[in-house]
Scaffold this active site. Structure first.
Site, PDB file in Angstrom:
ATOM      1  N   TYR A 129       0.830  -1.208   0.000  1.00 54.44           N
ATOM      2  CA  TYR A 129       0.000   0.000   0.000  1.00 54.44           C
ATOM      3  C   TYR A 129       0.867   1.263   0.000  1.00 54.44           C
ATOM      4  CZ  TYR A 129      -4.248  -2.690   0.581  1.00 54.44           C
ATOM      5  OH  TYR A 129      -5.301  -3.559   0.373  1.00 54.44           O
ATOM      6  N   GLU A 176      -8.055  -7.499   5.290  1.00 52.14           N
ATOM      7  CA  GLU A 176      -7.219  -8.559   4.700  1.00 52.14           C
ATOM      8  C   GLU A 176      -6.486  -9.348   5.781  1.00 52.14           C
ATOM      9  OE1 GLU A 176      -4.972  -6.174   1.955  1.00 52.14           O
ATOM     10  OE2 GLU A 176      -6.840  -5.593   0.959  1.00 52.14           O
TER      11      GLU A 176
END
Length: 398
Positions: free
Chosen positions: A98, A140
């Protein structure tokens, strides 16, 4: 969720950012892949990149998330986030990635919007990004924990069955001989293969066997390209090379299009083309558990010969005490169904029905609209898009 100052800035700049999202995401992917070519080689779907569909999906998700933060500041868009998180988990996305996305996305925003990206604007959109990214990381993490975080596992093809001219089913067992964790009907696994150029590309395929089996079963349609998209690299590789004895790498099962509701809930399961794959698994589960309420089965295809898993489709539906089957074929329907496109005008849809849709986007939009006209609550209509979620993209950019 979003600070008041950032909310005001995002609200003021959303039209300008939204108008340039296509250009921003194109520049973002180009810059990131130039700096990190291994991401395109081994993580991102090269076919979707070539077709531009991944760019559309990313732009749509950003716009949808930002709009939701402004319109509903007291709650998170968990349905959208869950769908993205399941896909990411099936790919093995990690939290550090990310930061990579952030670096190249904000470079693209600055490159496209130039001086309009003041420190205040950058800070506001930075807050939007990390609210979304951190929410996905948390979801996640939970998905990995629930799956036991097994990573990639090797599975041997024990049987290959031809369903139609362009659809093949593979039955697989774990090479290590270990236990086969369960899955929920409607979920998918990622399959990773090494292609001739050394790339290790990943694709998702629905599990078509009954939950609880000691094996995995996936059904793969060979994707043939057209003017807007190339041939499917992984589907062609599997059709050409995967035989009994071949070994494939599979992820744990993921996916949020799963059956929900009590045994007395009326259901409608609608599919078109290869969208039949998760629906067949759902029917297998319903037949096994003896679902008592009405189950309306709807499918559209080119012809009976092109209808993959048709025998299973009929067999499982036939085991349901309140099951009804409605098939439409564009050509050569004969006595196998109705000729034409799916049309629910003459189909009885009981009150309180929950619907599950899978197929091409125009098909699902049409069925959804007809279901709403028949009184089905929008919240009770669930769908699965194979590939980037362009439904979300179009809604996010509307």
């Amino acid at each position: 969720m979003l600070s008041e100052q950032s909310a005001a800035t995002v609200r003021a700049t959303l039209p300008a950012v939204g108008a340039h999202l296509g250009e921003i995401t194109e520049r973002f992917y180009a810059g990131m892949f130039a700096a990190r070519p291994e991401l395109l080689r081994d993580l991102f779907n090269r076919g979707n990149q070539a077709a531009g569909t991944q760019r559309q999906a990313l732009a749509g998700s950003i716009a949808a998330f930002a709009t939701h933060l402004l319109d509903h500041p007291d709650r998170r868009p968990d349905v959208m986030l869950s769908r993205i998180a399941h896909k990411h988990a099936s790919l093995g996305v990690t939290p550090d990635q990310y930061a990579i996305v952030h670096e190249h996305l904000f470079a693209a925003i600055a490159g496209v919007l130039g001086e309009a990206v003041t420190p205040e604007v950058a800070a506001a959109w930075d807050e939007v990004y990390w609210l979304m990214a951190n929410a996905l990381v948390a979801i996640e993490k939970r998905l990995y924990e629930e799956a036991g975080d097994p990573g990639w596992r090797q599975w041997e093809v024990v049987e290959r069955a031809t369903e139609t001219d362009d659809v093949v089913t593979f039955r697989l067992r774990p090479v290590d001989g270990g236990p086969v964790p369960g899955f929920r009907a409607g979920q998918y696994v990622s399959v990773r293969v090494e292609l001739p150029d050394g790339a290790r590309q990943i694709r998702q395929y629905s599990l078509t066997g009954a939950p609880g089996s000691a094996e995995r079963q996936i059904t793969v349609k060979r994707v043939n390209g057209d003017g807007s998209a190339p041939d499917g690299e992984v589907s062609h590789h599997l059709h050409t090379h995967a035989r009994a004895g071949s070994v494939l790498e599979l992820s744990a099962p993921y996916g949020d299009l799963v059956l929900d509701g009590a045994a007395d809930t009326p259901l409608l399961l609608a599919s078109a083309g290869i969208g039949v794959t998760p629906i067949v698994a759902m029917l297998a589960q319903l037949a096994e558990t003896g679902h008592r309420a009405p189950v309306t089965v709807v499918h559209g295809d080119r012809s009976p010969a092109a209808h993959a898993l048709r025998a299973d489709h009929l067999a499982y539906a036939g085991k349901l005490p309140e099951g009804s089957v409605h098939f439409w074929y564009e050509a050569d329907a004969g006595e196998s169904g109705r000729t034409g496109l799916v049309d629910l005008a003459g189909v009885d849809v009981p009150a309180g029905t929950r619907a599950y849709l899978c197929g091409p986007l125009p098909f699902m939009r049409t069925v959804r609209a007809q279901l709403i006209e028949k009184g089905v609550a929008p919240a009770d209509i669930h769908y699965e898009v194979f590939g980037p979620d362009l439904w979300l993209a179009q809604e996010g950019q509307a």
